[in-house]
Motif scaffolding. Structure first.
Motif: not given
Length: 264
Positions: A146-149, A151-165
């Motif tokens: 369930l983790v990837d799905g 994280l995809a709901r919890w953070f925006t794509p842009a934030y995930l792409k840049k691996k934000g803090p």
């Protein structure tokens, strides 16, 4: 630190200046008290900060079986009682915001101010199959499925792409959450239905939501805001479900402004 309360043994941290007003932080499903790390520096200067692991999460007890929102609310009150804290400024995100609503409705005398963040007051019937699917997947395959799905709901794509803090922190917290606790709390929040009671809340309330939150969207925040007289609504741009992490500076500034009268 763990403490035995009237309901369960709860893991908590209490920091900040003694005798200052208390801010109590309640995290989301599948997280733990470290979800609030981005808020600690901003809050600890003026407040005692009480953050804790909800039943079934972190180092708190994780009994097997379905939990209820009433239990989660009672756990919060029991922790306050065990620590000798009479009143708090309650800040809850997602599941924590659901606990906050229950606390304000059932124990209004214990809450000075209320911040409801990226949360909802009602679980529609149409969402039940999705919730059941997540429970079934967790039972059969574990939280890793369930983790990837999530994280995809919890953070925006842009934030995930840049691996934000915060992304790796939340991933690790989610993966190490007790399975029984995740399922137990999911069973609790699927029963959520405070929407018709919200008008009874007279506590000063701030409603915060990420503009891009798909799980508890702006419409859900607006529904809460419209029913709590005098409440304030803040929509944070470029943020998804964990707006406290993705846009910590904006979140902290507005939360501090809202809480300021409590510390004056």
């Amino acid at each position: 630190m763990r403490i035995e309360t009237a309901t369960i043994t709860t893991n908590y941290e209490l920091s900040g200046p003694k005798n200052a007003p208390v801010v109590m932080l309640s995290h989301s499903l599948g997280s733990n008290l470290h979800m609030w790390d981005p808020q600690m520096t901003a809050l600890e200067a003026k407040y005692q900060v009480l953050r804790y692991d909800t039943r079934g999460h972190g180092a708190s007890d994780a009994p097997v079986g379905a939990y209820t929102l009433d239990q989660l609310v009672s756990d919060a009150v029991a922790l306050m009682d065990a620590l000798g804290i009479k009143k708090v400024n309650f800040v809850g995100l997602s599941m924590g915001g659901m606990i906050g609503q229950g606390l304000a409705l059932k124990h209004a005398d214990r809450v000075v101010r209320l911040a409801l963040c990226d949360t909802s007051a009602y679980m529609p019937p149409a969402a039940q199959p999705i919730v059941q699917e997540r429970i079934d997947t967790a039972r059969k395959e574990g939280l890793a499925a369930l983790v990837d799905g999530t994280l995809a709901r919890w953070f925006t794509p842009a934030y995930l792409k840049k691996k934000g803090p915060g992304v790796d922190m939340i991933r690790n917290i989610f993966l190490t959450s007790p399975l029984a606790g995740y399922i137990g709390c999911t069973e609790a929040i699927r029963q959520l239905n405070y929407i018709d009671e919200l008008a009874r809340i007279k506590i000063p309330t701030l409603v915060i939501v990420g503009a891009d939150d798909p799980g508890t969207p702006v419409a859900a925040a607006q529904a809460i805001h419209e029913r709590i007289a005098g409440s304030r609504l803040l929509v944070i741009p470029s943020a998804s479900h964990l707006s406290n992490i993705e846009q910590a500076e904006v979140f902290n500034r507005n939360l501090a402004g809202f809480l300021a009268p409590a510390g004056s």
